[in-house]
Design a protein around this motif. Structure first.
Motif, PDB file in Angstrom:
ATOM      1  N   MET A  18       0.840  -1.178   0.000  1.00 17.23           N
ATOM      2  CA  MET A  18       0.000   0.000   0.000  1.00 17.23           C
ATOM      3  C   MET A  18       0.887   1.244   0.000  1.00 17.23           C
ATOM      4  O   MET A  18       1.880   1.323   0.706  1.00 17.23           O
ATOM      5  N   ALA A  19       0.498   2.216  -0.788  1.00 17.53           N
ATOM      6  CA  ALA A  19       1.275   3.440  -0.899  1.00 17.53           C
ATOM      7  C   ALA A  19       1.141   4.273   0.370  1.00 17.53           C
ATOM      8  O   ALA A  19       0.087   4.317   0.991  1.00 17.53           O
ATOM      9  N   GLN A  20       2.232   4.913   0.712  1.00 20.11           N
ATOM     10  CA  GLN A  20       2.216   5.835   1.847  1.00 20.11           C
ATOM     11  C   GLN A  20       1.455   7.086   1.444  1.00 20.11           C
ATOM     12  O   GLN A  20       1.477   7.503   0.290  1.00 20.11           O
ATOM     13  N   GLN A  21       0.744   7.671   2.386  1.00 21.79           N
ATOM     14  CA  GLN A  21      -0.018   8.887   2.147  1.00 21.79           C
ATOM     15  C   GLN A  21       0.632  10.031   2.910  1.00 21.79           C
ATOM     16  O   GLN A  21       1.264   9.822   3.933  1.00 21.79           O
ATOM     17  N   VAL A  22       0.459  11.246   2.398  1.00 24.15           N
ATOM     18  CA  VAL A  22       0.975  12.421   3.077  1.00 24.15           C
ATOM     19  C   VAL A  22      -0.187  13.331   3.459  1.00 24.15           C
ATOM     20  O   VAL A  22      -1.305  13.169   2.974  1.00 24.15           O
ATOM     21  N   THR A  23       0.101  14.284   4.347  1.00 21.94           N
ATOM     22  CA  THR A  23      -0.877  15.281   4.757  1.00 21.94           C
ATOM     23  C   THR A  23      -0.252  16.655   4.578  1.00 21.94           C
ATOM     24  O   THR A  23       0.937  16.764   4.250  1.00 21.94           O
ATOM     25  N   LYS A  24      -1.025  17.694   4.840  1.00 23.24           N
ATOM     26  CA  LYS A  24      -0.508  19.057   4.727  1.00 23.24           C
ATOM     27  C   LYS A  24       0.632  19.310   5.700  1.00 23.24           C
ATOM     28  O   LYS A  24       1.449  20.194   5.482  1.00 23.24           O
ATOM     29  N   SER A  25       0.712  18.528   6.771  1.00 17.06           N
ATOM     30  CA  SER A  25       1.763  18.742   7.768  1.00 17.06           C
ATOM     31  C   SER A  25       3.024  17.916   7.501  1.00 17.06           C
ATOM     32  O   SER A  25       3.994  18.019   8.245  1.00 17.06           O
ATOM     33  N   THR A  26       3.032  17.118   6.428  1.00 19.28           N
ATOM     34  CA  THR A  26       4.229  16.370   6.063  1.00 19.28           C
ATOM     35  C   THR A  26       5.310  17.350   5.625  1.00 19.28           C
ATOM     36  O   THR A  26       5.051  18.270   4.856  1.00 19.28           O
ATOM     37  N   MET A  27       6.518  17.150   6.120  1.00 17.31           N
ATOM     38  CA  MET A  27       7.640  18.008   5.746  1.00 17.31           C
ATOM     39  C   MET A  27       8.113  17.658   4.333  1.00 17.31           C
ATOM     40  O   MET A  27       8.081  16.493   3.931  1.00 17.31           O
ATOM     41  N   ILE A  28       8.575  18.678   3.602  1.00 15.40           N
ATOM     42  CA  ILE A  28       9.091  18.446   2.251  1.00 15.40           C
ATOM     43  C   ILE A  28      10.251  17.452   2.293  1.00 15.40           C
ATOM     44  O   ILE A  28      10.332  16.548   1.464  1.00 15.40           O
ATOM     45  N   GLY A  29      11.144  17.595   3.265  1.00 17.48           N
ATOM     46  CA  GLY A  29      12.265  16.662   3.389  1.00 17.48           C
ATOM     47  C   GLY A  29      11.796  15.239   3.589  1.00 17.48           C
ATOM     48  O   GLY A  29      12.349  14.298   3.016  1.00 17.48           O
ATOM     49  N   GLU A  30      10.753  15.059   4.396  1.00 18.99           N
ATOM     50  CA  GLU A  30      10.183  13.734   4.637  1.00 18.99           C
ATOM     51  C   GLU A  30       9.549  13.192   3.357  1.00 18.99           C
ATOM     52  O   GLU A  30       9.686  12.016   3.028  1.00 18.99           O
ATOM     53  N   LEU A  31       8.870  14.064   2.623  1.00 15.67           N
ATOM     54  CA  LEU A  31       8.235  13.660   1.370  1.00 15.67           C
ATOM     55  C   LEU A  31       9.271  13.133   0.386  1.00 15.67           C
ATOM     56  O   LEU A  31       9.065  12.109  -0.255  1.00 15.67           O
ATOM     57  N   LEU A  32      10.395  13.810   0.284  1.00 17.43           N
ATOM     58  CA  LEU A  32      11.443  13.372  -0.635  1.00 17.43           C
ATOM     59  C   LEU A  32      12.058  12.046  -0.197  1.00 17.43           C
ATOM     60  O   LEU A  32      12.546  11.286  -1.029  1.00 17.43           O
ATOM     61  N   GLN A  33      12.020  11.748   1.119  1.00 15.73           N
ATOM     62  CA  GLN A  33      12.497  10.444   1.603  1.00 15.73           C
ATOM     63  C   GLN A  33      11.487   9.343   1.293  1.00 15.73           C
ATOM     64  O   GLN A  33      11.872   8.207   1.029  1.00 15.73           O
ATOM     65  N   ILE A  34      10.200   9.685   1.320  1.00 17.89           N
ATOM     66  CA  ILE A  34       9.153   8.705   1.007  1.00 17.89           C
ATOM     67  C   ILE A  34       9.300   8.250  -0.442  1.00 17.89           C
ATOM     68  O   ILE A  34       9.248   7.064  -0.740  1.00 17.89           O
ATOM     69  N   ASN A  35       9.471   9.227  -1.339  1.00 15.12           N
ATOM     70  CA  ASN A  35       9.636   8.893  -2.756  1.00 15.12           C
ATOM     71  C   ASN A  35      10.375  10.055  -3.423  1.00 15.12           C
ATOM     72  O   ASN A  35       9.786  11.080  -3.715  1.00 15.12           O
ATOM     73  N   GLU A  36      11.673   9.838  -3.671  1.00 16.23           N
ATOM     74  CA  GLU A  36      12.477  10.915  -4.261  1.00 16.23           C
ATOM     75  C   GLU A  36      12.021  11.258  -5.676  1.00 16.23           C
ATOM     76  O   GLU A  36      12.327  12.329  -6.192  1.00 16.23           O
ATOM     77  N   ASN A  37      11.259  10.362  -6.308  1.00 13.28           N
ATOM     78  CA  ASN A  37      10.767  10.620  -7.657  1.00 13.28           C
ATOM     79  C   ASN A  37       9.649  11.662  -7.690  1.00 13.28           C
ATOM     80  O   ASN A  37       9.174  12.017  -8.770  1.00 13.28           O
ATOM     81  N   ILE A  38       9.223  12.142  -6.521  1.00 14.02           N
ATOM     82  CA  ILE A  38       8.211  13.194  -6.455  1.00 14.02           C
ATOM     83  C   ILE A  38       8.807  14.535  -6.884  1.00 14.02           C
ATOM     84  O   ILE A  38       8.071  15.463  -7.245  1.00 14.02           O
ATOM     85  N   ALA A  39      10.124  14.662  -6.887  1.00 18.03           N
ATOM     86  CA  ALA A  39      10.770  15.942  -7.202  1.00 18.03           C
ATOM     87  C   ALA A  39      10.272  16.572  -8.498  1.00 18.03           C
ATOM     88  O   ALA A  39       9.946  17.759  -8.499  1.00 18.03           O
ATOM     89  N   PRO A  40      10.171  15.838  -9.618  1.00 18.52           N
ATOM     90  CA  PRO A  40       9.675  16.479 -10.849  1.00 18.52           C
ATOM     91  C   PRO A  40       8.255  17.032 -10.711  1.00 18.52           C
ATOM     92  O   PRO A  40       7.939  18.068 -11.300  1.00 18.52           O
ATOM     93  N   VAL A  41       7.421  16.377  -9.924  1.00 18.34           N
ATOM     94  CA  VAL A  41       6.055  16.873  -9.701  1.00 18.34           C
ATOM     95  C   VAL A  41       6.116  18.227  -9.020  1.00 18.34           C
ATOM     96  O   VAL A  41       5.430  19.174  -9.413  1.00 18.34           O
ATOM     97  N   LEU A  42       6.958  18.350  -8.008  1.00 17.16           N
ATOM     98  CA  LEU A  42       7.096  19.611  -7.287  1.00 17.16           C
ATOM     99  C   LEU A  42       7.749  20.680  -8.167  1.00 17.16           C
ATOM    100  O   LEU A  42       7.340  21.839  -8.147  1.00 17.16           O
ATOM    101  N   LEU A  43       8.746  20.285  -8.942  1.00  8.79           N
ATOM    102  CA  LEU A  43       9.412  21.242  -9.829  1.00  8.79           C
ATOM    103  C   LEU A  43       8.436  21.777 -10.874  1.00  8.79           C
ATOM    104  O   LEU A  43       8.465  22.962 -11.209  1.00  8.79           O
ATOM    105  N   ASN A  44       7.558  20.915 -11.385  1.00  5.64           N
ATOM    106  CA  ASN A  44       6.600  21.323 -12.413  1.00  5.64           C
ATOM    107  C   ASN A  44       5.596  22.346 -11.915  1.00  5.64           C
ATOM    108  O   ASN A  44       5.005  23.066 -12.721  1.00  5.64           O
ATOM    109  N   ILE A  45       5.384  22.420 -10.617  1.00  5.80           N
ATOM    110  CA  ILE A  45       4.436  23.414 -10.090  1.00  5.80           C
ATOM    111  C   ILE A  45       5.162  24.631  -9.530  1.00  5.80           C
ATOM    112  O   ILE A  45       4.559  25.460  -8.877  1.00  5.80           O
TER     113      ILE A  45
END
Length: 70
Positions: free
Chosen positions: A1-28
């Motif tokens: 099951m995929a991990q879920q994040v909330t508004k209080s998740t830290m960006i650093g923690e998010l990048l540890q969960i899945n470093e491939n999220i970086a392009p999604v953040l860069l695109n916005i």
């Protein structure tokens, strides 16, 4: 099951969960992912700084994580 994040998740923690999220953040417009202060920012804080609705960003991130679960 995929991990879920909330508004209080830290960006650093998010990048540890899945470093491939970086392009999604860069695109916005979050080009400061390598900045030390961004690592300690919550998704909500980062969204507000970039003029993005926090709930929409959390939904987009969780959708990405669900589609790209390891």
């Amino acid at each position: 099951m995929a991990q879920q994040v909330t508004k209080s998740t830290m960006i650093g923690e998010l990048l540890q969960i899945n470093e491939n999220i970086a392009p999604v953040l860069l695109n916005i417009g979050m080009h400061c992912l390598g900045c030390p202060s961004s690592q300690m920012e919550t998704i909500e804080e980062a969204a507000m700084v970039h003029g993005i609705a926090p709930d929409a960003l959390v939904a987009q991130i969780n959708e990405f994580l669900a589609e790209n679960a390891n």
